[in-house]
Write a protein that holds these residues in place. Structure first.
Motif, PDB file in Angstrom:
ATOM      1  N   UNK A 134      27.073   7.273 -32.474  1.00  0.00           N
ATOM      2  CA  UNK A 134      28.520   7.265 -32.601  1.00  0.00           C
ATOM      3  C   UNK A 134      29.059   6.079 -33.128  1.00  0.00           C
ATOM      4  N   UNK A 135      28.375   4.943 -32.375  1.00  0.00           N
ATOM      5  CA  UNK A 135      28.563   3.757 -33.123  1.00  0.00           C
ATOM      6  C   UNK A 135      28.708   3.441 -34.564  1.00  0.00           C
ATOM      7  N   UNK A 136      27.544   3.983 -35.054  1.00  0.00           N
ATOM      8  CA  UNK A 136      27.305   4.092 -36.613  1.00  0.00           C
ATOM      9  C   UNK A 136      28.368   4.623 -37.292  1.00  0.00           C
ATOM     10  N   UNK A 137      28.722   5.950 -36.735  1.00  0.00           N
ATOM     11  CA  UNK A 137      29.626   6.671 -37.332  1.00  0.00           C
ATOM     12  C   UNK A 137      31.124   6.145 -37.592  1.00  0.00           C
ATOM     13  N   UNK A 138      31.614   5.602 -36.555  1.00  0.00           N
ATOM     14  CA  UNK A 138      32.840   4.718 -36.620  1.00  0.00           C
ATOM     15  C   UNK A 138      32.890   3.529 -37.308  1.00  0.00           C
ATOM     16  N   UNK A 139      31.630   2.857 -37.430  1.00  0.00           N
ATOM     17  CA  UNK A 139      31.467   1.934 -38.529  1.00  0.00           C
ATOM     18  C   UNK A 139      31.774   2.145 -39.716  1.00  0.00           C
ATOM     19  N   UNK A 140      31.189   3.377 -40.339  1.00  0.00           N
ATOM     20  CA  UNK A 140      31.389   3.908 -41.471  1.00  0.00           C
ATOM     21  C   UNK A 140      32.756   4.484 -41.942  1.00  0.00           C
ATOM     22  N   UNK A 141      33.465   5.103 -40.678  1.00  0.00           N
ATOM     23  CA  UNK A 141      34.794   5.394 -40.968  1.00  0.00           C
ATOM     24  C   UNK A 141      35.622   4.147 -41.022  1.00  0.00           C
ATOM     25  N   UNK A 142      35.581   2.946 -40.601  1.00  0.00           N
ATOM     26  CA  UNK A 142      36.186   1.867 -40.867  1.00  0.00           C
ATOM     27  C   UNK A 142      36.120   1.336 -42.113  1.00  0.00           C
ATOM     28  N   UNK A 143      34.972   1.394 -42.605  1.00  0.00           N
ATOM     29  CA  UNK A 143      34.533   0.855 -43.971  1.00  0.00           C
ATOM     30  C   UNK A 143      35.298   1.815 -45.072  1.00  0.00           C
ATOM     31  N   UNK A 144      35.304   3.197 -44.830  1.00  0.00           N
ATOM     32  CA  UNK A 144      36.046   3.953 -45.632  1.00  0.00           C
ATOM     33  C   UNK A 144      37.559   3.560 -45.690  1.00  0.00           C
TER      34      UNK A 144
END
Length: 467
Positions: A134-144
């Motif tokens: 879940x942590x990896x997913x939110x990091x990618x969301x922030x980058x987008x």
């Protein structure tokens, strides 16, 4: 070749292996001292904060790309069926479909591997892995959001999350942990309490997210989701109290874990009914399909004409939606005084059906919140079914069972996404609320199934009247 499990030929008797395993478990496993509920609360808060946030971001990002500016973070929209609005609705719905399908196909294999593995190694490793995903997913969301990357990276984040077990595995491990430490007579209430954590976190995230988007845009709420998941991962690793009595070191990548799920339906056991396992899972599948499908499109339904909600109203709607989890605790406690679990579930389904019908004809904000109010009594059904399923298997099979439930949830989400995200744009021209009406009709099937299973249940310990 896999080592034989207890009860199979060649396995050590429990009396012979217990002392050695207990000593080994104590020597290498940090037992911790905290309950599992904070993990579920924090992870759910993060996901509920991100859910409407991601949908609204897609809506405005894709709307900008096609030249549609009928909505803004401040609210308001064109009070006509603008062709560009329909195009944005369709694109947003389709990207939600791509994200959910990719997550499902990856998560289907990881969940059935990790759940039975947790029966041996303990719940903590799976809770930590799922939190990291879940942590990896939110990091990618922030980058987008920060760098205006292609929205396809949101799908990549979903895939990475699914590789680590996804939220379904984290939730399943949480319920398995509750099943490990609860008795058959208290299990339904304990699971309702765990689901109440979903409700409280959802209400807080819904209200906070809606106002925050309106005030500051999309980026800062994602940072809060990141901080929440960092705390979740640290709590799971350092504080959570392991519920499996004697964790063992076993390989992760082995077919034995997949066979454990298969054995739930094939291996004989005292009092185990394959028919009851299969039919309760079918009822759960139908309920989760309708919940996932309708919740997947409801933000689009609220954003567009004739409701034209802004982010603050969407936040209040999300909070009202999650009130169902909180109400379910009081509902279980009160109704169990005079009704068996199955009849409590039937009352819940009746409210669910009524709420869906109200949504299908809602053209005003008042009517939408009436529908939310009715639905606040609708989610008792899921803890009841989970508790009944957990009583049908041994304590050593709880991880396998809840990984199976996680797979059922994933399949339900896939089917729901495929049906509702395709059905919604297809029915915009003749009845915008048709998917909700379809959901109300489908929920009649689990209502019939649960009633028949209650009448034919041969084991009174699965019923409310436990002594």
């Amino acid at each position: 070749m896999d080592a034989p499990s207890p009860g199979e030929p060649g396995a050590l008797a429990p009396a012979e292996e217990a002392p050695r395993s207990e000593i080994a478990g104590r020597s290498r496993v940090w037992r911790g001292y905290g309950p599992v509920e904070p993990i579920i609360f924090l992870a759910s808060f993060s996901l509920v904060l991100q859910g409407p946030l991601t949908t609204q971001y897609l809506w405005h990002r894709l709307g900008a790309e096609v030249g549609y500016n009928g909505t803004s973070r401040g609210g308001g929209c064109n009070h006509t069926l603008d062709p560009k609005q329909q195009e944005v609705e369709t694109l947003t719905s389709h990207w939600s479909l791509y994200s959910n399908l990719s997550g499902f196909f990856v998560g289907l294999f990881s969940a059935t591997l990790l759940g039975p593995w947790s029966d041996s190694v303990g719940r903590r490793p799976l809770l930590v892995l799922a939190s990291l995903g879940l942590l990896l997913q939110v990091i990618l969301n922030i980058l987008v959001v920060s760098l205006d990357l292609h929205v396809g990276f949101l799908v990549l984040g979903r895939v990475l999350c699914a590789l680590f077990g996804d939220y379904g595995s984290l939730l399943g491990s949480g319920f398995a942990s509750v099943a490990d430490v609860s008795t058959t007579s208290t299990r339904t209430f304990r699971m309702a309490v765990l689901e109440a954590c979903l409700g409280i976190s959802g209400m807080l995230a819904g209200i906070l997210g809606g106002h925050w988007i309106k005030a500051q845009g999309y980026q800062n709420p994602f940072w809060l989701a990141l901080a929440t998941l960092i705390i979740t991962t640290l709590y799971a690793a350092l504080v959570y109290q392991e519920s499996v009595p004697s964790p063992q070191r076993v390989p992760l990548f082995t077919l034995h874990h997949y066979r454990s799920v298969f054995h739930l339906f094939t291996a004989p056991a005292p009092g185990k009914s394959r028919k009851h396992l299969a039919l309760y899972l079918l009822a759960l599948f139908l309920v989760l399909t309708i919940h996932s499908g309708t919740w997947d499109i409801i933000v689009l339904y609220e954003l567009s004409w004739p409701l034209c909600w802004g982010s603050n109203l969407i936040g209040y709607g999300s909070a009202a939606q999650h009130l169902s989890y909180l109400v379910s605790v009081a509902q279980v406690w009160l109704f169990q005084l005079c009704l068996r679990d199955s009849w409590v579930a039937e009352v819940s389904l009746a409210f669910n059906i009524a709420g869906m019908v109200v949504f299908s004809v809602a053209k005003t904000t008042t009517l939408m919140f009436i529908g939310y109010g009715i639905l606040s009594f609708s989610l008792v059904i899921t803890p009841v079914i989970r508790a009944k399923l957990s009583r049908l298997v041994d304590r050593s099979e709880q991880g396998a069972l809840f990984s199976c439930i996680a797979c059922v949830s994933g399949i339900a989400m896939m089917v729901a996404t495929g049906i509702f995200n395709s059905l919604y744009p297809a029915t915009l021209n003749f009845m915008k609320g048709f998917p909700f009406l379809l959901g109300a009709f489908v929920l009649l099937i689990p209502a019939i199934l649960i009633g028949l299973l209650e009448k034919s249940d041969p084991r009174p310990e699965y019923q409310k009247s436990l002594h």
